[in-house]
Scaffold this motif. Structure first.
Motif, PDB file in Angstrom:
ATOM      1  N   ARG A  49       0.830  -1.210   0.000  1.00 33.97           N
ATOM      2  CA  ARG A  49       0.000   0.000   0.000  1.00 33.97           C
ATOM      3  C   ARG A  49       0.864   1.261   0.000  1.00 33.97           C
ATOM      4  O   ARG A  49       0.598   2.221  -0.715  1.00 33.97           O
ATOM      5  N   LEU A  50       1.936   1.254   0.790  1.00 35.62           N
ATOM      6  CA  LEU A  50       2.849   2.398   0.837  1.00 35.62           C
ATOM      7  C   LEU A  50       3.509   2.608  -0.521  1.00 35.62           C
ATOM      8  O   LEU A  50       3.649   3.744  -0.986  1.00 35.62           O
ATOM      9  N   CYS A  51       3.898   1.523  -1.177  1.00 41.29           N
ATOM     10  CA  CYS A  51       4.493   1.626  -2.515  1.00 41.29           C
ATOM     11  C   CYS A  51       3.524   2.289  -3.496  1.00 41.29           C
ATOM     12  O   CYS A  51       3.914   3.163  -4.274  1.00 41.29           O
ATOM     13  N   ALA A  52       2.264   1.873  -3.441  1.00 47.44           N
ATOM     14  CA  ALA A  52       1.256   2.447  -4.343  1.00 47.44           C
ATOM     15  C   ALA A  52       1.028   3.928  -4.045  1.00 47.44           C
ATOM     16  O   ALA A  52       0.891   4.742  -4.967  1.00 47.44           O
ATOM     17  N   GLN A  53       1.011   4.277  -2.758  1.00 46.19           N
ATOM     18  CA  GLN A  53       0.820   5.686  -2.385  1.00 46.19           C
ATOM     19  C   GLN A  53       1.977   6.553  -2.863  1.00 46.19           C
ATOM     20  O   GLN A  53       1.772   7.639  -3.412  1.00 46.19           O
ATOM     21  N   VAL A  54       3.194   6.079  -2.661  1.00 52.27           N
ATOM     22  CA  VAL A  54       4.365   6.853  -3.092  1.00 52.27           C
ATOM     23  C   VAL A  54       4.396   6.951  -4.616  1.00 52.27           C
ATOM     24  O   VAL A  54       4.692   8.020  -5.169  1.00 52.27           O
ATOM     25  N   ALA A  55       4.073   5.872  -5.300  1.00 51.99           N
ATOM     26  CA  ALA A  55       4.044   5.903  -6.771  1.00 51.99           C
ATOM     27  C   ALA A  55       3.068   6.969  -7.259  1.00 51.99           C
ATOM     28  O   ALA A  55       3.386   7.743  -8.169  1.00 51.99           O
ATOM     29  N   GLN A  59       3.927  10.332  -9.434  1.00 51.22           N
ATOM     30  CA  GLN A  59       3.370  10.504 -10.773  1.00 51.22           C
ATOM     31  C   GLN A  59       2.487  11.732 -10.912  1.00 51.22           C
ATOM     32  O   GLN A  59       2.424  12.319 -11.983  1.00 51.22           O
ATOM     33  N   PHE A  60       1.771  12.083  -9.843  1.00 46.89           N
ATOM     34  CA  PHE A  60       0.767  13.134  -9.971  1.00 46.89           C
ATOM     35  C   PHE A  60       1.071  14.368  -9.126  1.00 46.89           C
ATOM     36  O   PHE A  60       1.093  15.475  -9.639  1.00 46.89           O
ATOM     37  N   ASP A  61       1.280  14.181  -7.834  1.00 46.61           N
ATOM     38  CA  ASP A  61       1.449  15.319  -6.929  1.00 46.61           C
ATOM     39  C   ASP A  61       2.738  16.088  -7.184  1.00 46.61           C
ATOM     40  O   ASP A  61       2.737  17.322  -7.204  1.00 46.61           O
ATOM     41  N   LEU A  62       3.831  15.366  -7.372  1.00 44.93           N
ATOM     42  CA  LEU A  62       5.121  16.030  -7.545  1.00 44.93           C
ATOM     43  C   LEU A  62       5.172  16.885  -8.817  1.00 44.93           C
ATOM     44  O   LEU A  62       5.525  18.069  -8.742  1.00 44.93           O
ATOM     45  N   ASP A 103      11.708  13.230 -14.202  1.00 49.40           N
ATOM     46  CA  ASP A 103      12.108  12.074 -15.000  1.00 49.40           C
ATOM     47  C   ASP A 103      12.456  10.884 -14.097  1.00 49.40           C
ATOM     48  O   ASP A 103      12.019   9.759 -14.332  1.00 49.40           O
ATOM     49  N   PHE A 104      13.251  11.148 -13.073  1.00 51.82           N
ATOM     50  CA  PHE A 104      13.680  10.104 -12.141  1.00 51.82           C
ATOM     51  C   PHE A 104      12.474   9.557 -11.377  1.00 51.82           C
ATOM     52  O   PHE A 104      12.336   8.344 -11.181  1.00 51.82           O
ATOM     53  N   ALA A 105      11.576  10.441 -10.956  1.00 50.27           N
ATOM     54  CA  ALA A 105      10.381  10.038 -10.212  1.00 50.27           C
ATOM     55  C   ALA A 105       9.511   9.112 -11.052  1.00 50.27           C
ATOM     56  O   ALA A 105       8.930   8.149 -10.539  1.00 50.27           O
ATOM     57  N   SER A 106       9.416   9.366 -12.336  1.00 52.01           N
ATOM     58  CA  SER A 106       8.619   8.541 -13.229  1.00 52.01           C
ATOM     59  C   SER A 106       9.168   7.111 -13.283  1.00 52.01           C
ATOM     60  O   SER A 106       8.412   6.139 -13.233  1.00 52.01           O
ATOM     61  N   GLU A 107      10.490   6.978 -13.363  1.00 54.96           N
ATOM     62  CA  GLU A 107      11.122   5.657 -13.356  1.00 54.96           C
ATOM     63  C   GLU A 107      10.855   4.913 -12.055  1.00 54.96           C
ATOM     64  O   GLU A 107      10.516   3.728 -12.051  1.00 54.96           O
ATOM     65  N   LEU A 112       7.703   1.087  -8.208  1.00 56.27           N
ATOM     66  CA  LEU A 112       6.880   1.037  -7.005  1.00 56.27           C
ATOM     67  C   LEU A 112       5.469   0.534  -7.316  1.00 56.27           C
ATOM     68  O   LEU A 112       4.854  -0.143  -6.488  1.00 56.27           O
ATOM     69  N   GLU A 113       4.961   0.863  -8.490  1.00 61.42           N
ATOM     70  CA  GLU A 113       3.653   0.342  -8.892  1.00 61.42           C
ATOM     71  C   GLU A 113       3.691  -1.179  -8.972  1.00 61.42           C
ATOM     72  O   GLU A 113       2.770  -1.861  -8.533  1.00 61.42           O
ATOM     73  N   THR A 114       4.767  -1.708  -9.532  1.00 57.59           N
ATOM     74  CA  THR A 114       4.937  -3.157  -9.610  1.00 57.59           C
ATOM     75  C   THR A 114       4.932  -3.768  -8.212  1.00 57.59           C
ATOM     76  O   THR A 114       4.255  -4.765  -7.959  1.00 57.59           O
TER      77      THR A 114
END
Length: 177
Positions: A49-55, A59-62, A103-107, A112-114
């Protein structure tokens, strides 16, 4: 008094957009803390769940926050800055960091989604290294903004500037939805 005159007055309950940016900075520090917990737990102790939240945050907030700063805050600050503020180089550096951070955050978000979906990292050591590199650098970035940019924004920006910043931020959110 007409309805039009009432709607033109600023809403006294509306949040100051600088407070909203400061709140986003606080959330970003929490995001960095979460990334550190994820990195420390790799490869076997992963909170999905934490991984999904950070992802989602990456992807969106940052990117939205970076857009608020680059399209709203930074141009207004440049308009109001005094030569002794030395903002030219600071804001140019921060904007450059935003680009590479996005760019780095997207990678990282993909990995993290996985993890969030129950997958395992192909290379846990590399993912841990990437997470650490990102959160260490991003903590410094937020610290710079909090120590250098935000105090000058609170000192230099006018009420009209804050209204313009709020309008820019509102438009950014409208476009993002």
């Amino acid at each position: 008094m007409s309805d039009h005159a009432v709607s033109d007055r600023p809403n006294p309950l509306a949040r100051n957009p600088l407070d909203m940016i400061a709140s986003a900075h606080a959330l970003q520090v929490q995001m960095c803390d979460a990334m550190e917990r994820i990195a420390d737990g790799l490869p076997d102790e992963v909170d999905r769940r934490l991984c999904a939240q950070v992802a989602s945050c990456l992807q969106f907030d940052l990117p939205l926050h970076h857009h608020d700063e680059e399209e709203g805050l930074f141009p207004l600050l440049m308009k109001r800055a005094k030569p002794e503020d030395g903002l030219d180089q600071i804001l140019a550096r921060l904007a450059s960091e935003h680009s590479s951070d996005n760019d780095f955050a997207s990678e990282i978000a993909e990995a993290l989604e996985t993890l969030g979906q129950g997958g395992r990292p192909a290379n846990p050591e590399m993912l841990g290294y990437m997470l650490r590199g990102f959160f260490e650098r991003y903590r410094r970035h937020v610290h710079w903004e909090n120590q250098l940019v935000m105090p000058l924004a609170r000192l230099r920006l006018t009420r009209e500037d804050l209204d313009e910043l709020q309008a820019t931020m509102n438009e950014n959110r409208r476009q993002a939805s």
